[in-house]
Every structure is written in structure tokens, then in C-alpha cells.
Design a protein around this motif. Sequence first.
Motif, mmCIF file in Angstrom:
data_model
loop_
_atom_site.group_PDB
_atom_site.id
_atom_site.type_symbol
_atom_site.label_atom_id
_atom_site.label_comp_id
_atom_site.label_asym_id
_atom_site.label_seq_id
_atom_site.Cartn_x
_atom_site.Cartn_y
_atom_site.Cartn_z
ATOM 1 N N ILE A 1 45.309 -24.366 29.852
ATOM 2 C CA ILE A 1 46.153 -23.275 29.970
ATOM 3 C C ILE A 1 44.897 -22.330 30.640
ATOM 4 O O ILE A 1 44.196 -22.459 31.610
ATOM 5 C CB ILE A 1 46.709 -23.114 28.857
ATOM 6 N N GLY B 1 40.091 -21.305 30.062
ATOM 7 C CA GLY B 1 39.234 -22.217 29.513
ATOM 8 C C GLY B 1 40.052 -23.083 28.256
ATOM 9 O O GLY B 1 39.559 -23.848 27.772
ATOM 10 N N ALA B 2 41.127 -22.537 27.682
ATOM 11 C CA ALA B 2 41.723 -23.131 26.598
ATOM 12 C C ALA B 2 42.372 -24.116 26.920
ATOM 13 O O ALA B 2 43.031 -24.350 27.976
ATOM 14 C CB ALA B 2 42.542 -21.689 25.829
ATOM 15 N N HIS B 3 42.647 -24.998 25.850
ATOM 16 C CA HIS B 3 43.434 -26.264 26.061
ATOM 17 C C HIS B 3 44.594 -26.333 25.128
ATOM 18 O O HIS B 3 44.449 -26.065 23.922
ATOM 19 C CB HIS B 3 42.561 -27.357 25.835
ATOM 20 N N SER C 1 41.552 -20.555 35.863
ATOM 21 C CA SER C 1 41.106 -21.708 34.545
ATOM 22 C C SER C 1 39.597 -21.672 34.184
ATOM 23 O O SER C 1 39.128 -22.573 33.425
ATOM 24 C CB SER C 1 41.458 -23.106 35.082
ATOM 25 N N LYS D 1 43.274 -25.349 21.719
ATOM 26 C CA LYS D 1 42.104 -25.263 21.322
ATOM 27 C C LYS D 1 41.439 -23.963 22.299
ATOM 28 O O LYS D 1 41.557 -23.996 23.460
ATOM 29 C CB LYS D 1 41.269 -26.357 21.615
ATOM 30 N N PRO E 1 51.051 -21.112 32.698
ATOM 31 C CA PRO E 1 50.831 -22.457 32.379
ATOM 32 C C PRO E 1 52.148 -23.065 31.726
ATOM 33 O O PRO E 1 52.757 -24.396 31.936
ATOM 34 C CB PRO E 1 49.642 -22.710 31.377
#
Lengths: 323, 260
Positions: free
Chosen positions: B160, B163-165, A254, A190, A99
Motif C-alpha cells: 500500500i 512502504g506499508a504492507h 511506494s 504492517k 491501493p
Amino acid sequence: MSTVLIVTEIQNGSLREACYEVASLAQQIAAATGGSVKSLVMGQGVAALADEFSKKGGGDVFLAEGDALANHNAEAESKAIVAAVEASGADLVLIPSTPSGWDTAPRAAAALDAGFVSECFDITAEGGSITYKRRVFNGKLEATISASCDKVVASVQTGATTPFEGSSEGSVRKLDVSIGDLGTKFVEVKQAESKGVDLSKADVIVSGGRGVGTPEKFLEVIQPLADALGGAMGASRPVVDAGWLPHEYQVGSSGQVVQPKLYIACGISGAIQHLVGMKTSNYIIAINKDPDAPIFEVANLGVVADLLEIVPALTEALTAAKG
Amino acid sequence: MKIMVCLKQVPHQDARLDINADGTWIQEDNIKFEINSYDTYALEEALRTKDAGEADVFVVSIGPDRVGQALRTALGMGADRAIHVNDDEANGSDSLGLAKILAAVAKQENPDLIFMGLMSDDDNSAAVAPMLAQLLDIPHTTAAVKVERSNGTVTCDREIEGGAHEVVELTAPCLIAVQTGLNQVRYASLKGIMAAKKKPFDVKSVADLGLSGQVGTGAAKVKIDRIAPPLKGDTAEILSGSTAEVVAGLVSKIKELGLL
């Protein structure tokens, strides 16, 4: 003669495995062209990692440190890559396609006015020319690409090559990068919220894709097969994007990465991002109408047919067999 | 506020993928096209800003006559105007060539925000968005799954792994390349489609953008030499026969795995 620059990535205080995968390709290309491998390590307080990488495949390492590089920031990283290319004289820049990598690599390519090849699964040097291979049309076709320019940036698919396990000799050199004002600010990462559906513990996962057709068919066709096998139901990304099932059912890079004893893929064509999430399952059965669907490449057993005919019949037969 | 949305028209997801005569791309005659799925979410995000009463939304696409249909669909969904870069000289552009064309349009228009999809469903390169941002010297993010605007800054969650942001804050003007699924995309209404016929529709050439000789096949730094179905490696053993035969084969395999 190629000077190959590896752009590394640090995650949770260590170099990502993908850096060593890229090092394998870089070392092969350098050997085939009589060139050399150099690397860029970016971050804050990462000198020890630069030293480590120089000995494990990275060769001469350029170390760029600064607050702006402490976390992923495409603008700052792109500037560091440009500086490292200038300092190293690299004509080929390889970046792991993570990413962070896919955010930064094309930006750096444009800044360098270089050719860009995205998400390569193989790069080979033969007879003085370099060939890049990548998948297009969501894995249904493969493209062979060549460059006609003096600099190329290529991102490398993670997991596509074996990590480099040899050693290398090199020094670490500090690289001064003038980052300047940035319009991009990293705020935080997060972590994923706790999952209502934990697929990692299921022995059997029955997943459905767009080919299932409607949200109702998931409950009428896919869930009963999962129940008959005492397993869990999963889904591919397009199903979740369409709002048919919540994100917690998603299998893929994802979503959840799973490794059950049996994975049954129903109406899933097999986009890379899905395959990454399930291809290490112990046994894979794929049911799909399209005989060319990439899912059959990773499956052990395949059925080329309409899942809406096969799956209910299978559920019935399994239920009968259990008595 | 002015928002630019970049759209690509791509072969329909269910289109037959036959290789063309010189083996470098697919046969595009007689197949259906659609707006790239990622780009529909980008357009929707722009239209939501407009619905809040804040924006003039224009859509841009590069390609032959057929691309007009994609732009008219976008106008029907609610975009205010369209720019179609329709010029054979643009054919064969690599990602950087396409980014240069879009950058030239952006420099004529000076948008506050640019929305586009993370990648295209055909080429899958995910390259044009970060390149365009670099050429315009503006910040960008990719794989955005949440976009929030406030005075001069845009805060995005980007997807990313696992499931993390990652949360990033961008100073406008900026470019946001969106991931699929960040909103529910609307359909063009009949009223919208009728209204679209009266909306401004500009056609531009490469020369109009001051890029003669700088884009297209001749200027491409990378090119596809060959395209082919993946080499069949250890492909699946295929069960064939009637439904009953296939099911019997599956049941016996599941038994063999000790899962029944």
C-alpha cells in the motif's frame, strides 16, 4: 442526465482527501448533465462521516456498515458497491485510485457488467457524452476514452483534481448489503520498517533510474554528485526491483515521498508512481536522453543528453567551484 | 496443484512509440515485444512453487501470432504447457473482454491458483486481474509483494502507500496479481529452451471458448478514441550546447539556488 455515485474511502478514521477530489469531478459532471451526485460510505461505526460527506459534496449518502467492511476487503466492498448502484440507479461510479480503490474498482465493474476506465486524470461531460482521459505507456502517451454502455466504473487518479470545497444537501440512508461468506480475510496493516536512509531530511537528492545502466554506476556516478552537493542518493522503482539498490533508496508512491530544495533526476523517465514521490520538490533538474520523457513535464530545468557524460562533468565542476 | 499464469506480450520498454494511422494505438509493426514486466514476476512465483515439487504450471496469453514467442519463452523458463488464444475476433477487447476470455480458459482448466501481473506496461489499467477473479467468483489480491502458501490458504503482503504492507489471507482457489520486485526472475536456460519445443502448446479460438460475439471490438464497453503525447504544459527549460556549456548552466543554477 448522469447519476454519479462516489465511492468513498476511510483512512485512519476520516475520509481521504481523494474523496473530495472525486467529488469535484462528480459535481461538475452532474451539473453538466443535469444529473445528481450520490455517495457510498463503507465501514463500521462511520455514520458521522456519512453525515459529514453528504454536506460537503457527497449529496445523498448510502451508508453500508458491517464487520466485513471495517477494513479493506475487495470482495466485500465490491458487493457494497453493487448494492449502492442498484439502490441509487447510478450510471457512473467514481472511485479514488488508491491501493484499496485499484483492488476493488475493477472487481465491482465486472460484478456490474459495466465498462471500466482506470486511473483517469480528467473526466468531462459535454454535449451529453462523457470523455475520460488517462495515461498509458507509463505516462508517455495519453488516451481519450469513451464508453458505449449504460454503466461505467472509473477510478480517479489521486491529486489530479482540486478537492471540492462547496457544500451539498443530502440525506444519509442505511444500505443493507448481504455480504455472505468471503474468501478474503484482512489480517493487518504492517507499517513501513524504519528507514536506514531517510531522504526526507536531505536538501538535495540526486536520484538515478534504469538509465544509469548498472549498479556500479550508482556508486561511480550518482553518489559522487550527491556527495558534492552534500545531499543524498535516491532511486526509481525499476532500480530497486532489479536489486541494484535496497528499497530504502526508492523515491515514489511506494517508497519515500520527498520535497528537497533540489531534486536531480538522472536517467529517470518519470513514471507516475515516481512523480508522485518528488514532484513537489522546490526545484527539479532532469537529465535524460529521451526528450519526450515525462520527467521533463515536472522538471524546471532539463538536459537532453547522456547522464554518464553530464553527471561526472557536473560533479567535477561543482567540486572545483567549491575550491 | 495446478497454477495458471496469465501473460501479456507488450511493446519492449525501449520501443519507439509512434501513433498508428487512425490515432487510436501505437504503430506495432517493426517494433520489439517482450513479456510484460509484472507478468515475469508472476511466472517466477508460480515456477518457485513448481520447483518445490508441488505444481503443474500452465501459461495463457491472448493475441496474434507474435504472442507465441512470449509463451515459448515462458515454457523455456519452466512452465509445463501453454495456451494461446489466437483469434482476430478477440482484437479490440476491453479489459472486461480479456477477463472473459481468461475466465473461459480457467473454467476449462480449474486451476487452484492464478498468478498474473498487477498491470500491463502498455495499457496500465490494472483491471483484468480483479475482473477475472470476480467472473470466477474467487478471492483475489493485487500488488502482492510476498506470497506464502499453506493448506488451502494463501497469505499475501500487498503493497500500500509509503512502504506499508496490508496482509490478506485468501482461500484457494484464488487469484494473486503481483507487484514487481517480489522475487528475482530467472532466465530461460539453453536446456530449458530446447525442452520447451516438446511441451504442449494449444491454440484456441474465441469459439472454442464459447465466447463468439461476446468479446472483441463489437462487445467492448469502452474504447480508446485517441492517443497522443501529453500536452506540453509548463515543460522544463532545456539547457543545450556542449557538455561544458550545459555543465556551466547547471552550476550557475545550483549557485543561484544557494546550494553551493
